[in-house]
Design an enzyme around this catalytic site. Structure first.
Site, PDB file in Angstrom:
ATOM      1  N   GLU A 233       0.837  -1.198   0.000  1.00  0.00           N
ATOM      2  CA  GLU A 233       0.000   0.000   0.000  1.00  0.00           C
ATOM      3  C   GLU A 233       0.870   1.246   0.000  1.00  0.00           C
ATOM      4  O   GLU A 233       2.035   1.215   0.393  1.00  0.00           O
ATOM      5  CB  GLU A 233      -0.886   0.020   1.261  1.00  0.00           C
ATOM      6  CG  GLU A 233      -1.729  -1.221   1.458  1.00  0.00           C
ATOM      7  CD  GLU A 233      -2.329  -1.281   2.849  1.00  0.00           C
ATOM      8  OE1 GLU A 233      -2.069  -0.346   3.655  1.00  0.00           O
ATOM      9  OE2 GLU A 233      -3.052  -2.242   3.145  1.00  0.00           O
TER      10      GLU A 233
ATOM     11  N   LYS B 116       2.243   4.593   1.538  1.00  0.00           N
ATOM     12  CA  LYS B 116       2.419   5.098   2.901  1.00  0.00           C
ATOM     13  C   LYS B 116       2.146   6.588   2.901  1.00  0.00           C
ATOM     14  O   LYS B 116       2.957   7.392   2.470  1.00  0.00           O
ATOM     15  CB  LYS B 116       3.814   4.811   3.440  1.00  0.00           C
ATOM     16  CG  LYS B 116       3.897   5.150   4.927  1.00  0.00           C
ATOM     17  CD  LYS B 116       5.116   4.665   5.584  1.00  0.00           C
ATOM     18  CE  LYS B 116       4.991   4.783   7.107  1.00  0.00           C
ATOM     19  NZ  LYS B 116       4.262   5.950   7.589  1.00  0.00           N
TER      20      LYS B 116
ATOM     21  N   ARG C 237      -2.608   9.089  11.934  1.00  0.00           N
ATOM     22  CA  ARG C 237      -3.355   7.846  12.133  1.00  0.00           C
ATOM     23  C   ARG C 237      -4.654   8.127  12.876  1.00  0.00           C
ATOM     24  O   ARG C 237      -4.667   8.826  13.898  1.00  0.00           O
ATOM     25  CB  ARG C 237      -2.482   6.877  12.942  1.00  0.00           C
ATOM     26  CG  ARG C 237      -3.015   5.462  13.090  1.00  0.00           C
ATOM     27  CD  ARG C 237      -2.680   4.620  11.895  1.00  0.00           C
ATOM     28  NE  ARG C 237      -2.966   3.214  12.110  1.00  0.00           N
ATOM     29  CZ  ARG C 237      -2.070   2.317  12.496  1.00  0.00           C
ATOM     30  NH1 ARG C 237      -0.810   2.680  12.724  1.00  0.00           N
ATOM     31  NH2 ARG C 237      -2.410   1.048  12.636  1.00  0.00           N
TER      32      ARG C 237
ATOM     33  N   ARG D 272      -3.118   7.061  17.593  1.00  0.00           N
ATOM     34  CA  ARG D 272      -2.310   5.856  17.771  1.00  0.00           C
ATOM     35  C   ARG D 272      -1.883   5.682  19.226  1.00  0.00           C
ATOM     36  O   ARG D 272      -1.491   4.589  19.646  1.00  0.00           O
ATOM     37  CB  ARG D 272      -1.081   5.872  16.865  1.00  0.00           C
ATOM     38  CG  ARG D 272      -0.131   6.998  17.098  1.00  0.00           C
ATOM     39  CD  ARG D 272       1.030   6.929  16.128  1.00  0.00           C
ATOM     40  NE  ARG D 272       1.935   5.849  16.429  1.00  0.00           N
ATOM     41  CZ  ARG D 272       2.871   5.373  15.610  1.00  0.00           C
ATOM     42  NH1 ARG D 272       2.994   5.879  14.401  1.00  0.00           N
ATOM     43  NH2 ARG D 272       3.679   4.413  15.971  1.00  0.00           N
TER      44      ARG D 272
ATOM     45  N   GLU E 250      -5.666   6.567   7.741  1.00  0.00           N
ATOM     46  CA  GLU E 250      -4.705   7.668   7.785  1.00  0.00           C
ATOM     47  C   GLU E 250      -5.414   8.901   7.224  1.00  0.00           C
ATOM     48  O   GLU E 250      -5.920   8.875   6.096  1.00  0.00           O
ATOM     49  CB  GLU E 250      -3.479   7.334   6.937  1.00  0.00           C
ATOM     50  CG  GLU E 250      -2.333   8.303   7.091  1.00  0.00           C
ATOM     51  CD  GLU E 250      -1.394   7.958   8.230  1.00  0.00           C
ATOM     52  OE1 GLU E 250      -0.401   8.686   8.423  1.00  0.00           O
ATOM     53  OE2 GLU E 250      -1.656   6.963   8.944  1.00  0.00           O
TER      54      GLU E 250
ATOM     55  N   PHE F 171      -7.591   1.593   5.495  1.00  0.00           N
ATOM     56  CA  PHE F 171      -6.810   0.439   5.038  1.00  0.00           C
ATOM     57  C   PHE F 171      -7.104  -0.840   5.808  1.00  0.00           C
ATOM     58  O   PHE F 171      -6.557  -1.900   5.481  1.00  0.00           O
ATOM     59  CB  PHE F 171      -5.302   0.743   5.089  1.00  0.00           C
ATOM     60  CG  PHE F 171      -4.823   1.271   6.411  1.00  0.00           C
ATOM     61  CD1 PHE F 171      -4.555   0.418   7.468  1.00  0.00           C
ATOM     62  CD2 PHE F 171      -4.627   2.626   6.592  1.00  0.00           C
ATOM     63  CE1 PHE F 171      -4.104   0.898   8.681  1.00  0.00           C
ATOM     64  CE2 PHE F 171      -4.160   3.131   7.797  1.00  0.00           C
ATOM     65  CZ  PHE F 171      -3.903   2.258   8.851  1.00  0.00           C
TER      66      PHE F 171
ATOM     67  N   LYS G 240       7.328  -1.315   7.095  1.00  0.00           N
ATOM     68  CA  LYS G 240       7.341  -0.058   6.347  1.00  0.00           C
ATOM     69  C   LYS G 240       8.622   0.036   5.528  1.00  0.00           C
ATOM     70  O   LYS G 240       9.698  -0.318   5.985  1.00  0.00           O
ATOM     71  CB  LYS G 240       7.186   1.146   7.270  1.00  0.00           C
ATOM     72  CG  LYS G 240       8.114   1.238   8.453  1.00  0.00           C
ATOM     73  CD  LYS G 240       7.689   2.414   9.320  1.00  0.00           C
ATOM     74  CE  LYS G 240       8.415   2.402  10.658  1.00  0.00           C
ATOM     75  NZ  LYS G 240       7.935   3.477  11.547  1.00  0.00           N
TER      76      LYS G 240
END
Length: 405
Positions: free
Chosen positions: A200, A202, A207, A222, A251, A291, A372
């Site tokens: 996906e 970034k 968040r 988060r 996000e 997501f 990531k």
């Protein structure tokens, strides 16, 4: 649960904070001494202990009664509430012995500092069960789904550790500890460890965990803090959600209302505010790139594989202006992953997120379920989150820190 909250210096779990909002000067007034005396001692708790004249209190107050009185003080609001809070604290302290007064005042000031954390309580609950940390990991996994140590303590006392861990599950309105991504340096390492993956974009945003139920939307950061008031856009998502209750991971990214182009993180983050929210929404509206889905109409989905959760997500969230289901590619080829990542960097994004296609939603930074891929493949990869900073000011230390220079 009340004893646990008090030991942590709280009245409620962090996502449902209840604070006293009393400045140091008001607490000093409640103690009935001058500001100069506080400055000399340097710690509100030690000051309370020092001025409490009786070694042992005649009060028969239980922990529950002390807790309820503290809650009443914290909840007081409206005209004259500050004065009533001062009187309430003064009345409570008069009923306490010096040590109790010390810690109650520190709690009111938000400076308890016993060195406890939720993890400490989880270990303590394991010791309660069998005298060691055997159950800590199991209880921690349960806590990740519903991060409320008060509820966890209640259930362990009632059911025992194993049954409590089995019974605790995701609840709408209580944040789940968010899944976090690990780091691997190269696409080849990623595919070797993870196998077939979804990849996906970034996003360079903030968040947001969205808890939607008909008639109410709550959001959490988060760090599990509630942020609902910051995002009025989400009050209009009912037409996009094909469910009565749902928890989504997303996000939030700001965009230019004139061009529709996404804006830099520095502008997106201006939306995280308590005041001027409507004005900020007009200048920097947000899109929420969704997501993941962790809960749907009474059922937790975190144990389902990502592929299945994605299928449910697409059916649950319709196209619209506020919620946007995040796009992804599927691959087990390092070269495809590398090329996708390169395109995201060229487009001005942070890079890519790589996720195991059959992975569960795993709260916390666990294993290599999510990875990531932010930097190019060189030695800088593990330093991507460093910053340059200028110290603009500081506070003088208080209490144990009062001697720092």
């Amino acid at each position: 649960d009340k004893l646990v909250y008090l030991a942590l210096g709280e009245l409620r779990p962090p996502f449902d904070r209840l604070e006293f909002n009393l400045a140091d000067k008001l607490i000093v007034r409640a103690l009935g001494v001058g500001w100069e005396e506080y400055q000399r001692v340097g710690d509100l708790g030690e000051l309370a202990e020092k001025i409490t004249n009786h070694k042992f209190s005649n009060s028969q107050m239980t922990v529950s009664e002390v807790y309820e009185q503290l809650v009443r003080i914290a909840k007081d609001s409206g005209s004259g509430s500050q004065e009533r809070k001062v009187r309430g604290v003064a009345t409570l302290i008069k009923q306490m012995d010096p040590i109790s007064a010390k810690y109650i005042v520190r709690m009111v000031a938000g400076k308890l500092r016993l060195g406890f954390s939720d993890k400490t309580v989880i270990d303590a609950l394991s010791y309660l069960e069998n005298g060691n940390k055997e159950y800590s990991e199991m209880l921690d996994r349960a806590y990740q789904k519903r991060p409320d140590v008060g509820v966890l303590a209640q259930m362990v006392k009632e059911w025992g550790a194993e049954k409590a861990a089995e019974k605790i599950d995701v609840v709408i309105g209580t944040p789940i500890v968010p899944a976090l991504a690990q780091r691997l340096k190269t696409p080849r390492e990623m595919i070797a460890k993870m196998g077939r993956v979804y990849v996906e974009k970034k996003w360079d945003g903030t968040r947001v965990q969205i808890h939607f139920s008909r008639g109410q939307v709550r959001t959490f950061t988060r760090n599990l803090d509630e942020s609902s008031a910051m995002f009025p856009e989400l009050t209009k998502i009912a037409d996009q959600v094909n469910a009565d209750e749902v928890i989504l991971d997303s996000e939030a990214v700001g965009y230019d209302p004139k061009t529709g182009k996404l804006v830099p993180f520095q502008l997106t983050i201006t939306r995280k505010r308590k005041h001027g929210v409507v004005e900020a929404q007009s200048s920097v509206p947000l899109r929420f790139f969704v997501f993941d889905i962790m809960y749907l109409d009474g059922k937790s989905l975190i144990h389902l594989p990502l592929q299945k959760r994605r299928e449910i997500l697409v059916k649950t969230v319709s196209k619209g202006d506020v919620l946007v289901v995040d796009e992804h590619i599927e691959t087990d080829d390092p070269d495809v992953l590398r090329e996708y990542h390169k395109k995201q960097l060229e487009a001005g994004l942070e890079g890519a997120l790589v996720k195991q296609i059959d992975g569960e939603y795993m709260p916390g930074r666990t294993g290599f379920n999510w990875v990531k891929f932010k930097e190019s493949e060189d030695s800088r990869a593990k330093l991507a989150d460093t910053i340059d900073a200028v110290i603009m000011g500081y506070y003088l230390g208080k209490g144990k820190r009062s001697d720092f220079t």
